[in-house]
Design an enzyme around this catalytic site. Structure first.
Site, PDB file in Angstrom:
ATOM      1  CB  CYS A 141       6.262  50.060   6.413  1.00 47.55           C
ATOM      2  SG  CYS A 141       7.285  48.536   6.036  1.00 47.55           S
ATOM      3  CB  CYS A 172       6.820  46.187  10.048  1.00 44.26           C
ATOM      4  SG  CYS A 172       6.960  47.963   9.849  1.00 44.26           S
ATOM      5  CG  ASP A 208       2.679  12.652   4.833  1.00 45.21           C
ATOM      6  OD1 ASP A 208       2.524  12.164   6.116  1.00 45.21           O
ATOM      7  OD2 ASP A 208       3.509  13.420   4.432  1.00 45.21           O
ATOM      8  CE  LYS A 253       4.589   5.597   7.218  1.00 43.11           C
ATOM      9  NZ  LYS A 253       4.643   6.655   7.796  1.00 43.11           N
ATOM     10  CE  LYS A 264       8.829   7.190   7.334  1.00 42.16           C
ATOM     11  NZ  LYS A 264       8.183   8.326   7.663  1.00 42.16           N
ATOM     12  CB  CYS A 323      10.023  51.473   7.490  1.00 40.80           C
ATOM     13  SG  CYS A 323       9.139  50.301   8.948  1.00 40.80           S
ATOM     14  CD  GLU A 342      -2.289  -1.406   2.935  1.00 41.79           C
ATOM     15  OE1 GLU A 342      -2.538  -0.154   3.215  1.00 41.79           O
ATOM     16  OE2 GLU A 342      -2.273  -2.306   3.151  1.00 41.79           O
ATOM     17  CB  CYS A 387      10.646  47.055   9.641  1.00 39.65           C
ATOM     18  SG  CYS A 387      10.115  46.992   8.089  1.00 39.65           S
ATOM     19  CE1 TYR A 447      -3.797   4.416   7.690  1.00 43.10           C
ATOM     20  CE2 TYR A 447      -3.582   2.341   9.031  1.00 43.10           C
ATOM     21  CZ  TYR A 447      -3.464   3.810   8.687  1.00 43.10           C
ATOM     22  OH  TYR A 447      -3.338   4.491  10.023  1.00 43.10           O
TER      23      TYR A 447
HETATM   24  P1  AMP Z   1       4.956   6.038  11.787  1.00 40.12           P
HETATM   25  O1  AMP Z   1       4.133   7.490  12.092  1.00 40.12           O
HETATM   26  O2  AMP Z   1       6.055   6.575  10.828  1.00 40.12           O
HETATM   27  O3  AMP Z   1       5.197   5.217  12.655  1.00 40.12           O
HETATM   28  O4  AMP Z   1       4.241   5.292  10.574  1.00 40.12           O
HETATM   29  C1  AMP Z   1       3.173   4.570  11.056  1.00 40.12           C
HETATM   30  C2  AMP Z   1       1.852   5.465  10.539  1.00 40.12           C
HETATM   31  O5  AMP Z   1       1.856   5.561   9.467  1.00 40.12           O
HETATM   32  C3  AMP Z   1       0.590   5.034  11.141  1.00 40.12           C
HETATM   33  O6  AMP Z   1       0.159   5.395  12.143  1.00 40.12           O
HETATM   34  C4  AMP Z   1      -0.602   5.321   9.984  1.00 40.12           C
HETATM   35  O7  AMP Z   1      -0.961   6.707  10.178  1.00 40.12           O
HETATM   36  C5  AMP Z   1       0.245   5.744   8.799  1.00 40.12           C
HETATM   37  N1  AMP Z   1       0.123   5.055   7.467  1.00 40.12           N
HETATM   38  C6  AMP Z   1      -0.152   5.599   6.383  1.00 40.12           C
HETATM   39  N2  AMP Z   1      -0.590   4.644   5.547  1.00 40.12           N
HETATM   40  C7  AMP Z   1      -0.646   3.521   6.057  1.00 40.12           C
HETATM   41  C8  AMP Z   1      -0.710   2.265   5.550  1.00 40.12           C
HETATM   42  N3  AMP Z   1      -1.011   2.071   4.508  1.00 40.12           N
HETATM   43  N4  AMP Z   1      -0.807   1.247   6.439  1.00 40.12           N
HETATM   44  C9  AMP Z   1      -0.473   1.621   7.851  1.00 40.12           C
HETATM   45  N5  AMP Z   1       0.013   2.619   8.209  1.00 40.12           N
HETATM   46  C10 AMP Z   1      -0.408   3.659   7.397  1.00 40.12           C
HETATM   47 ZN    ZN Z   2       8.481  48.420   8.165  1.00 41.40          ZN
END
Ligand code: AMP
Ligand code: ZN
Length: 665
Positions: A427, A421, A115, A113, A309, A406, A111, A403, A222
């Site tokens: 300014c 400022c 963000d 990851k 990563k 000015c 999957e 600043c 997930y």
């Molecule tokens: P970390 O915060 O680096 O320890 O990574 C774990 C976090 O990755 C989990 O708490 C999830 O919020 C996030 N995460 C995002 N995508 C996934 C995925 N496909 N499977 C599991 N965790 C995921």
């Molecule tokens: Zn200024």
């Protein structure tokens, strides 16, 4: 059909449409028909309060205010993931797990990851009951009311799936929605949000769920935690979860062996920037649930999963200098000036350092070698300093106290990350910035006058605030550099013409912090004249629809400054529209209250802008694109064919110019 059955069937139908639209991205009903059905359900629920259900599709709009989020202990701990950074790491991981399992027969689900901010959704009897943030993994915050507003999260799931389970996922802000939110903030003179992840996670803790419902949040799932033994593999669970209503991205794949995992990693390493949301890696999970059980957990993370990563595209370079930029509101932004360096196909010379806290956190100093990264964001950021390369004689960075433009002493009010400022009338960038905002297209729309000319006029001492524009004479402009008689004339004409610009735009043009276009319209509609606004107190202001504490206070602050009052007097004397004109007042009604119009084509009885104004004067809203929220399309001659098809597809009423005039007369 009994009323109860009717209500239930409507709920189910609306849930299905929501699913098709928000999860499968494939609308099966026009927005117009959806709204009709939703209204019908709302009405039935109102008439029959005994059938209230908090998971009804009518409950998605928010309306709940949470002052303190309750801390809740997770029934099942939310673990972290172990990280890996190379193919060797992945091969090592496979060796380890195969040794524990005593077999080389292992498959994996791959999957992305996602963000964002992790969330745990609890379902009982296939009904959504609770949403809790990850917190420290043991305990999190109950954010149920806010989560309920996210439309891609099913509030009840299909019977064929599980009954009692926890569904884990990531709350994210897709890039497009994030950029739109930022555009709006820039227009309002507010600081931009830094990145989608923090904004998504901040959104979960907003006190007003109505506010959350307006944000384009999404939830990607997930992981399922359950005691029911219905499924044998993780991949099977996710696929079934998707069918049951959850947004499980289609990007997941089942890999038969680690080579296929590595193919997946390689593919997304280069393609990830094309995704509509941010990802910082891949998550690989042992597919067989029985094997997962055997592998279990370390004190921190499951042994059956590992994150890979991506390397953020990163380079090092040297910090030459920190300079400070002053915005039109006086906000100071520190900027790192770098030895130019190539990064992800562009040359990077500068990076934002955001504010004093950021500089302190990085302990960044002139001469330092710094790491510059480009993530999903457009602006590169400095993530760290290479301390080994720090010159011996380096000096701690002392944030600007005055600043740069000015020399006025900077101020920083509590709760504000930025320094300001305060010299707003003396300014240079603030003066120029305010005038530029004043003349911009959405404000006074003064033709012929660009940013450079404004700065030139300021340098020559001809303007120091926007009221000065109205005293300008052609003879004063002609002698200026790169000016000819013709361009000077254009400028003066443009300025003259701006006196006809309606009050709501003038109010927006004044550049009051947090008063964007929409707020300005609301305020003008309510107060009608500038004098009414000037004399309004805090309570009167916040009583107006969509005006909160922050906007109200900003309006009060602006008008308590005598210099601003003087400027407004001068604008009044120059003949600007500082109240709603008598004729437009006369024509104002509530006839179109709550209705959304799109205008397209060529019109004969009214100009297009007059038509738009007539819609707003009668309480309606004008939108630029057709969506499910549109109620009517006013079609003129030569209406765009794509708009026409879209309107027809969505089943939106198309009316003629004459129909519209009949409607309001
Ligand atoms: P970390 O915060 O680096 O320890 O990574 C774990 C976090 O990755 C989990 O708490 C999830 O919020 C996030 N995460 C995002 N995508 C996934 C995925 N496909 N499977 C599991 N965790 C995921
Ligand atoms: Zn200024």
């Amino acid at each position: 059909m009994t009323i109860k059955q009717k209500i239930e069937s409507l709920r189910e139908e609306l849930n299905t449409h929501n699913y098709n639209y928000y999860v499968l991205d494939n609308a099966t009903i026009s927005d117009f028909d959806f709204d009709i059905k939703l209204k019908e359900l709302e009405k039935l629920e109102k008439e029959n309060p005994s059938f209230f259900n908090v998971n009804s599709p009518t409950q998605r709009v928010g309306g709940v205010v949470t002052k303190n989020f309750e801390t809740v202990t997770h029934k099942n701990r939310m673990y972290s993931l172990d990280n890996s950074y190379s193919k060797e790491d992945l091969l090592d991981w496979e060796k380890r797990i195969q040794k524990v399992l005593g077999t080389t027969d292992t498959e994996y689900t791959c999957e992305l990851k996602y963000d964002g901010a992790s969330i745990n959704l609890t379902y009982k009897n296939a009904q959504f009951v609770k949403a809790v943030t990850r917190g420290d993994g043991f305990q999190g915050d109950d954010v149920t009311a806010n989560i309920r507003t996210i439309k891609s999260i099913p509030l009840s799931v299909k019977d064929s799936f599980l009954q009692d389970f926890e569904m884990r996922g990531e709350i994210i802000l897709p890039l497009e929605g994030f950029n739109k939110m930022n555009q709006q903030r820039v227009e309002n003179g507010e600081e931009e949000y830094r990145n989608p992840r923090n904004t998504a996670s901040g959104s979960l803790k907003l006190q007003d769920s109505t506010e959350v419902s307006k944000r384009p949040l999404d939830c990607l799932l997930y992981q399922v935690v359950t005691e029911e033994n219905k499924y044998k593999t993780h991949f099977e669970i996710l696929e079934n979860a998707r069918n049951a209503g959850f947004k499980v991205p289609k990007t997941i794949v089942l890999a038969k062996n680690i080579d296929q995992v590595i193919d997946f990693v390689n593919y997304w390493d280069s393609k990830r920037h094309d995704l509509p949301y941010e990802t910082d890696g891949i998550v690989i999970k042992v597919n067989n649930l029985q094997q997962q059980d055997e592998l279990g957990y370390t004190s921190k993370a499951p042994r059956w999963a590992v994150a890979y990563k991506f390397k953020a595209e990163q380079v090092t370079t040297i910090l030459n200098e920190i300079t400070y930029q002053v915005g039109r509101t006086g906000a100071i932004t520190p900027v790192a000036n770098l030895v130019p360096v190539e990064l992800a196909g562009t040359t990077v010379k500068r990076a934002s350092l955001h504010n004093a806290d950021q500089i302190k956190k990085l302990d960044i100093r002139i001469g330092d070698t710094v790491f510059v990264e480009k993530g999903g964001e457009i602006i590169p950021k400095i993530t760290a300093v290479d301390l080994d390369k720090r010159p011996k004689d380096s000096q701690v960075t002392i944030y600007a106290t005055n600043c740069p433009e000015c020399n006025t002493a900077l101020i920083r009010t509590e709760g504000d990350a930025k320094h300001y400022c305060p010299n707003q009338f003396g300014c240079a960038p603030q003066i120029t910035g305010k005038i530029q905002h004043f003349i911009s297209r959405k404000a006074m729309d003064i033709d012929g006058l660009g940013g450079e000319t404004v700065d030139l006029l300021r340098k020559e001492g001809l303007v120091s605030n926007y009221a000065d524009l109205y005293d300008l004479k052609e003879e004063q402009i002609i002698p200026l550099e790169r000016m000819a008689e013709k361009s000077a004339q254009n400028i003066i004409n443009g300025i003259q013409k701006s006196k006809e610009i309606p009050f709501e735009k003038v109010l927006f043009a004044l550049g009051i912090r947090f008063v964007g276009e929409t707020v300005a319209k609301k305020v003008v509609k309510h107060f009608k004249t500038i004098d009414n606004i000037i004399t309004a107190d805090f309570d009167t202001l916040i009583a107006v629809d969509e005006i909160g504490d922050r906007i109200a206070q900003s309006i009060i602050d602006f008008f308590s400054d005598q210099a601003n009052i003087q400027t407004i007097d001068r604008l009044k004397n120059a003949g600007l529209q500082l109240e709603v004109s008598a004729e437009s007042l006369e024509n104002q009604t509530d006839k179109l209250q709550g209705q959304v119009f799109v205008v397209s084509g060529v019109f004969y009885q009214m100009k297009r802008n007059e038509l738009k104004k007539a819609i707003e004067d009668n309480g309606g809203k004008v939108s630029s694109s057709i969506s499910k929220k549109t109620n009517f399309v006013v079609a003129g001659d030569k209406m765009g064919p794509s708009k026409l098809t879209k309107a027809q597809e969505l089943g939106i009423k198309i009316i003629s110019e004459q129909d519209f005039i009949n409607k309001i007369s």
